[in-house]
Design a protein around this motif. Structure first.
Motif, mmCIF file in Angstrom:
data_model
loop_
_atom_site.group_PDB
_atom_site.id
_atom_site.type_symbol
_atom_site.label_atom_id
_atom_site.label_comp_id
_atom_site.label_asym_id
_atom_site.label_seq_id
_atom_site.Cartn_x
_atom_site.Cartn_y
_atom_site.Cartn_z
ATOM 1 N N UNK A 68 0.581 -1.967 -0.045
ATOM 2 C CA UNK A 68 0.070 -0.331 -0.104
ATOM 3 C C UNK A 68 1.125 1.075 0.099
ATOM 4 N N UNK A 69 2.067 0.544 0.275
ATOM 5 C CA UNK A 69 2.924 2.405 1.034
ATOM 6 C C UNK A 69 3.225 2.664 -0.312
ATOM 7 N N UNK A 78 -8.240 1.346 3.894
ATOM 8 C CA UNK A 78 -8.491 0.078 2.952
ATOM 9 C C UNK A 78 -9.065 -1.129 3.675
ATOM 10 N N UNK A 79 -9.391 -1.698 3.663
ATOM 11 C CA UNK A 79 -10.051 -3.397 4.271
ATOM 12 C C UNK A 79 -9.441 -4.487 3.722
ATOM 13 N N UNK A 80 -9.160 -5.710 4.033
ATOM 14 C CA UNK A 80 -9.119 -6.561 3.570
ATOM 15 C C UNK A 80 -10.017 -7.615 3.752
ATOM 16 N N UNK A 122 -3.796 -4.060 -5.030
ATOM 17 C CA UNK A 122 -3.703 -2.817 -5.174
ATOM 18 C C UNK A 122 -3.180 -1.882 -6.827
ATOM 19 N N UNK A 123 -2.870 -2.941 -7.232
ATOM 20 C CA UNK A 123 -2.714 -2.329 -9.090
ATOM 21 C C UNK A 123 -4.147 -1.342 -9.751
ATOM 22 N N UNK A 124 -5.256 -2.459 -8.682
ATOM 23 C CA UNK A 124 -6.501 -2.304 -9.945
ATOM 24 C C UNK A 124 -6.874 -1.246 -9.161
ATOM 25 N N UNK A 125 -6.501 -0.908 -7.497
ATOM 26 C CA UNK A 125 -7.481 0.544 -7.091
ATOM 27 C C UNK A 125 -6.313 1.680 -6.929
ATOM 28 N N UNK A 126 -5.154 0.868 -7.225
ATOM 29 C CA UNK A 126 -4.181 2.564 -7.306
ATOM 30 C C UNK A 126 -3.943 3.480 -8.562
ATOM 31 N N UNK A 127 -4.992 2.420 -9.648
ATOM 32 C CA UNK A 127 -5.228 2.333 -11.111
ATOM 33 C C UNK A 127 -6.213 3.122 -11.527
ATOM 34 N N UNK A 203 1.834 -4.336 -10.243
ATOM 35 C CA UNK A 203 2.090 -5.284 -8.568
ATOM 36 C C UNK A 203 3.500 -5.485 -8.873
ATOM 37 N N UNK A 204 4.964 -5.671 -9.814
ATOM 38 C CA UNK A 204 5.949 -5.460 -9.520
ATOM 39 C C UNK A 204 6.719 -4.520 -9.752
ATOM 40 N N UNK A 205 5.990 -3.307 -9.767
ATOM 41 C CA UNK A 205 6.047 -2.010 -9.210
ATOM 42 C C UNK A 205 6.446 -2.337 -8.154
ATOM 43 N N UNK A 206 5.384 -2.298 -7.466
ATOM 44 C CA UNK A 206 4.811 -2.802 -5.737
ATOM 45 C C UNK A 206 6.129 -3.103 -4.963
#
Length: 477
Positions: A68-69, A78-80, A122-127, A203-206
């Motif tokens: 997330x960071x 953000x919840x899981x 997270x890629x979907x959320x951030x994007x 995701x790979x970047x994160x």
């Protein structure tokens, strides 16, 4: 570990959606942004059931924190959320929640595999993929309407040119009516595939920014590739919402291996927590025979003994279960979740007075654990001792503030206030319980009763007023 039916009602009733509406949103969007999509017919048959567990939720928060960071995602907002489904699947649905099937956790051998799944979502959320998908759907609806109008025009033209007979014109017209819809569907699927690929790359970047390996992602996609290999010849890749697993692996492998962290292993202490989490799920979800096959008596690992202790407790072998949990606690005296399990076993066996000191210890070790405080409050209330009511109310109030969508916390709190003779707060807690359950009529009635007794302008009165003034979506114009 408990099962739950509601999704995630917000803290303020004025901004809430009913559980039924949230389930419809999940049903509508889960096929768009998932790691693995179940057949639509199968998905329609299943209702969504959630699982709450303090240990597993904390582990997932720890997994996600560095991701997330790196992604710039607000971890507090953000919840899981755990879904009680054995399929390997995860998805986002509302722009602030990641839904993870327990099948992901039970099948993933390492933390890195789960972290890879969380990084992808997270890629979907951030994007902002959900918002963009809605825009695409709106555009598709316009295209579809235009196509249908054009098809209707073809029907009329065909009928006129055919001398009043539909004949062959009808066949051509049906093609004109259905063709645009198929084009629209394929266009949306192509868009979804592109978003999946974007989420993979993100995701790979994160993972790289967090100093983690992307090897777990490749492992997950490799598993998908093996499972879908027998279908690959008969599937039209243009009718899928996700790229084929082999295609995803090919696209990601070069990027993943370029990272200096590719061969980095999970820390041993994190792997140990992961193993305990899988054992806990096996103990609670699988039948006794399944636990015995997975964790035979020859396996003396802590995870195996944890799973067997849970299986014993669920099978009614209480003495054996408690002895095993005590042994685990002796080896890890600061593990709050072993104590939580013992407290749960005692409470459910009707031994609330014995459960209270155990759960007090668990809360002392995990003071931020709302679910553990909820269990302690329940145990205090269940002793039937009036001297413990104030402590029960404190713990349950704390739990309800930390877990506002926990129906059980509000229900136990209502009972505690009633036992104390505080009818106004008992009615307010009953209203909050009904609200979380989606029973708007009962929530409104109980809140109205409470409002007449609570001091005007007090925080409790404001909460009651929020519920009284709330208009369910099906009543909104």
């Amino acid at each position: 570990m408990t099962a739950a039916r509601t999704l995630s009602p917000p803290r303020s009733p004025a901004r809430s959606l009913p559980a039924s509406a949230r389930r419809r949103v999940v049903a509508a969007l889960s096929g768009a942004l998932t790691v693995a999509v179940p057949p639509a017919a199968e998905a329609q048959k299943r209702s969504i059931s959630l699982i709450r567990d303090a240990e597993i939720e904390q582990l997932l928060r720890d997994y996600a924190a560095p991701i997330f960071k790196a992604a710039g995602i607000n971890a507090r907002g953000t919840r899981i959320i755990l879904i009680n489904d054995r399929a390997f699947n995860a998805f986002v649905a509302d722009g602030k929640s990641i839904f993870v099937n327990i099948g992901v956790l039970m099948d993933a051998a390492t933390p890195n595999e789960v972290i890879g799944v969380l990084a992808h979502e997270s890629g979907h959320l951030a994007g902002g993929h959900l918002a963009r998908l809605r825009q695409e759907i709106q555009g598709a609806q316009i295209l579809s309407i235009a196509g249908l109008l054009a098809g209707a025009g073809a029907v009329v033209a065909g009928a006129r040119s055919g001398g009043g007979s539909m004949g062959n014109a009808g066949i051509g017209a049906m093609g004109a009516l259905t063709g645009p819809q198929e084009l629209v569907r394929r266009s949306l699927l192509a868009y979804q595939r592109s978003e999946e690929q974007a989420a993979d790359r993100a995701a790979v970047r994160y993972l790289g920014a967090a100093g983690m390996s992307a090897k777990g992602m490749l492992t997950v996609f490799g598993r998908f590739a093996e499972n879908s290999a027998f279908l690959s010849r008969s599937i039209d890749p243009y009718t899928l919402s996700h790229p084929m697993p082999t295609e995803r692996i090919a696209q990601l492998e070069t990027l993943a291996k370029a990272s200096p962290h590719f061969n980095k292993l999970d820390p041993p202490e994190l792997q140990a927590r992961h193993d305990l989490m899988r054992a806990k799920l096996m103990g609670f979800v699988e039948r006794e025979a399944g636990v015995a096959r997975r964790y035979g008596m020859a396996d003396r690992s802590m995870a195996a003994r944890y799973a067997r202790a849970i299986s014993d407790y669920r099978s009614g072998r209480m003495a054996q279960a408690l002895a095993a949990i005590d042994q685990l606690s002796a080896e890890e005296p600061r593990n709050a979740y072993f104590l939580e399990l013992k407290g749960q076993a005692l409470l459910e066996a009707g031994r609330a007075r014995e459960a209270v000191p155990v759960l007090r210890q668990a809360v002392a070790l995990a003071p931020n654990g709302g679910l553990i405080r909820q269990m302690l409050g329940h145990a205090l209330l269940s002793t039937g001792q009036p001297a413990l009511l104030d402590e029960a109310i404190r713990e349950l109030s704390n739990a309800a503030s930390r877990e506002p969508d926990s129906a059980d916390a509000h229900q136990h709190l209502s009972n505690a206030y009633a036992a104390k003779g505080n009818i106004a707060m008992a009615e307010l807690s009953a209203a909050q319980y009904a609200f979380v359950k989606g029973d708007w009529t009962v929530a409104h009635t109980q809140a109205s009763r409470a409002l007449g007794k609570l001091p005007k302008g007090s925080p409790a009165a404001l909460r009651a007023r929020d519920i009284v003034d709330y208009v369910p979506p099906d009543k909104q114009r």
